[in-house]
Design an enzyme around this catalytic site. Structure first.
Site, PDB file in Angstrom:
ATOM      1  N   TRP A  72     -10.870   0.379  -8.323  1.00 11.51           N
ATOM      2  CA  TRP A  72      -9.780   0.572  -7.895  1.00 11.51           C
ATOM      3  C   TRP A  72      -9.432   0.400  -9.873  1.00 11.51           C
ATOM      4  O   TRP A  72      -8.072   0.328  -9.923  1.00 11.51           O
ATOM      5  CB  TRP A  72      -8.791  -0.410  -6.977  1.00 11.51           C
ATOM      6  CG  TRP A  72      -8.859  -0.222  -5.828  1.00 11.51           C
ATOM      7  CD1 TRP A  72      -9.475  -1.203  -4.766  1.00 11.51           C
ATOM      8  CD2 TRP A  72      -9.488   1.260  -5.018  1.00 11.51           C
ATOM      9  NE1 TRP A  72     -10.145  -0.400  -2.978  1.00 11.51           N
ATOM     10  CE2 TRP A  72      -9.494   0.951  -3.924  1.00 11.51           C
ATOM     11  CE3 TRP A  72      -9.055   2.539  -5.231  1.00 11.51           C
ATOM     12  CZ2 TRP A  72      -9.410   2.135  -2.729  1.00 11.51           C
ATOM     13  CZ3 TRP A  72      -9.527   3.243  -3.779  1.00 11.51           C
ATOM     14  CH2 TRP A  72      -9.419   2.850  -3.331  1.00 11.51           C
ATOM     15  N   ASP A 116      -6.979  -4.326  -5.531  1.00 18.26           N
ATOM     16  CA  ASP A 116      -6.573  -2.309  -5.113  1.00 18.26           C
ATOM     17  C   ASP A 116      -4.866  -2.123  -5.681  1.00 18.26           C
ATOM     18  O   ASP A 116      -4.724  -0.604  -5.967  1.00 18.26           O
ATOM     19  CB  ASP A 116      -6.577  -2.187  -4.054  1.00 18.26           C
ATOM     20  CG  ASP A 116      -8.187  -3.358  -3.469  1.00 18.26           C
ATOM     21  OD1 ASP A 116      -8.203  -4.375  -3.936  1.00 18.26           O
ATOM     22  OD2 ASP A 116      -8.158  -2.901  -2.412  1.00 18.26           O
ATOM     23  N   ASP A 119       0.827  -1.147  -0.082  1.00 19.45           N
ATOM     24  CA  ASP A 119       0.120  -0.254  -0.147  1.00 19.45           C
ATOM     25  C   ASP A 119       0.970   1.306  -0.047  1.00 19.45           C
ATOM     26  O   ASP A 119       0.265   2.093   0.125  1.00 19.45           O
ATOM     27  CB  ASP A 119      -1.012  -0.164   1.314  1.00 19.45           C
ATOM     28  CG  ASP A 119      -2.231  -0.701   0.936  1.00 19.45           C
ATOM     29  OD1 ASP A 119      -2.628  -0.871   0.213  1.00 19.45           O
ATOM     30  OD2 ASP A 119      -2.389  -1.902   2.108  1.00 19.45           O
TER      31      ASP A 119
HETATM   32  N1  GLY Z   1      -7.171  -1.161  -0.402  1.00 20.89           N
HETATM   33  C1  GLY Z   1      -8.362  -1.709   1.156  1.00 20.89           C
HETATM   34  C2  GLY Z   1      -9.750  -1.664   0.286  1.00 20.89           C
HETATM   35  O1  GLY Z   1     -10.203  -1.031  -0.569  1.00 20.89           O
HETATM   36  O2  GLY Z   1     -10.561  -1.117   1.437  1.00 20.89           O
END
Ligand code: GLY
Length: 397
Positions: free
Chosen positions: A252, A176, A118
């Site tokens: 995403w 994501d 992340d």
């Molecule tokens: N990356 C985690 C979410 O979108 O909840």
């Protein structure tokens, strides 16, 4: 002039003309965008006042109804300083810059964190905006270090960056993760060398191959064998079912491939982004106000919780995607983004001043299967909403 030259010139003139039609300003929405940004600025001043000095805002605590915060390791730690940079850009009020600096200082140490995929969210949202706005080379160093940390998670046999180290997965990759690639493409364009852009490209290609179904909806998690690169499982973590379309995951993917097209001009990424957009916009379960339910296959529609964050991310992506397509398609994407933003700017989603624990938007869903963050404000919903409003103001003609 030779005929060989005239035809391409005419074609590009036609193209430019069709681009010029896309992005027609809706005066009502332009006004609402300004009102919402001014509201966001007032609301985030309250947030800055109420937020303890050493933490970042996250959501509303389900049990107490109070503000829930995080430390810098949480994947959302960069969104709040990122919103403050956007609000500084919009208002020119130095208080937002000061707040952005104060909070991103808490996050900076994560540049060395090799335990998460992340880092794009955590580092690029604050420091990417900080560098874009100020051009201070210190932020460039932070971003290049972050890109180096993120790239340690790349496995060339799999062709992906590993998302998580937890759970029973072997080498999980979640949709994501497309969002974290912008840190890498940026790093290559800013002195980091070619390797980062290459990793981003390989990750996007592998994801395009394995994450999508024939209708261009996406799985949430693909688990790979790290030794062979074989796909072991296609699963969900935050969606309703392995076979369902988790709404934020679709957003995403849409944003990720739109961004990858901008960064590489690879037409396959543009085609992928358009397919994802069409899946979302043609989905029979998309509500009339265009703010998705938390999963497109959620039970108890129309009473299922919404996910305003999915609408905010999708709206921001659709505004950009509309610039890269033919006129009719671009108008469709632009118009869809306008509908999403009109809803998000309305009292149905926009908080009242001093309420909602000082967040901007209401009604997002983090992870319904874990009964976590259901129908709450979320810091990333605010980030992509403010980004989309600024894009709308910048690109509307
Ligand atoms: N990356 C985690 C979410 O979108 O909840």
């Amino acid at each position: 002039m030779k005929r060989k030259l005239i035809i391409p010139l005419l074609l590009s003139a036609l193209c430019l003309q069709s681009y010029a039609q896309v992005g027609k300003a809706n005066r009502d929405l332009l006004q609402k965008a300004d009102e919402s940004l001014q509201f966001a600025a007032r609301q985030y001043k309250l947030m800055a006042k109420h937020l303890p000095d050493t933490v970042l805002p996250k959501t509303t605590d389900a049990k107490t109804g109070k503000l829930a915060t995080s430390n810098s390791r949480w994947w959302c730690s960069g969104f709040y300083p990122g919103v403050n940079w956007y609000l500084f850009e919009y208002t020119k009020d130095p208080a937002f810059k000061a707040e952005a600096l104060k909070r991103q200082a808490l996050v900076e140490k994560e540049k060395n964190n090799k335990g998460t995929h992340d880092l794009g969210f955590m580092m690029f949202c604050p420091f990417g905006n900080a560098y874009r706005i100020t051009k201070d080379p210190a932020y460039k160093d932070v971003l290049l270090t972050s890109a180096a940390s993120l790239s340690t998670r790349f496995n060339p046999t799999v062709g992906c960056i590993k998302s998580w180290d937890h759970g029973t997965w072997k080498f999980p990759v979640i949709i994501d993760n497309m969002m974290n690639l912008e840190l890498l493409t940026w790093a290559s364009k800013n002195g980091g060398g070619k390797k980062y852009a290459e990793i981003a490209k390989i990750h996007a290609n592998t994801t395009m191959k394995n994450h999508f179904r024939p209708d261009y909806s996406s799985y949430h998690v693909i688990d790979y064998d790290p030794a062979t690169g074989a796909v072991l499982q296609k699963k969900t973590h935050q969606g309703l079912a392995d076979s369902s379309a988790w709404s934020r995951g679709q957003a995403w993917g849409l944003y990720g491939y739109t961004m990858m097209y901008r960064e590489t001009k690879n037409k396959q990424y543009l085609a992928q982004a358009k397919h994802i957009a069409d899946y979302i916009l043609n989905n029979p379960h998309m509500p009339a106000d265009m703010v998705p339910y938390w999963d497109y296959d959620a039970p108890n529609i129309p009473n299922a919780p919404r996910d305003a964050s999915a609408a905010a991310v999708a709206a921001s992506a659709l505004l950009e995607l509309s610039k890269y397509t033919d006129k009719a398609t671009g108008n469709r994407y632009w118009g869809a983004a306008e509908k999403m933003l009109t809803s998000l700017c309305s009292p149905a989603y926009l908080a009242k001043e001093g309420e909602n624990n000082d967040f901007i938007l209401m009604h997002s869903t983090g992870s319904l299967p874990h009964n976590s963050e259901v129908d709450v404000p979320l810091t990333y919903a605010d980030y992509y909403f403010v980004e989309a409003l600024l894009r709308y103001k910048q690109w509307a003609k």
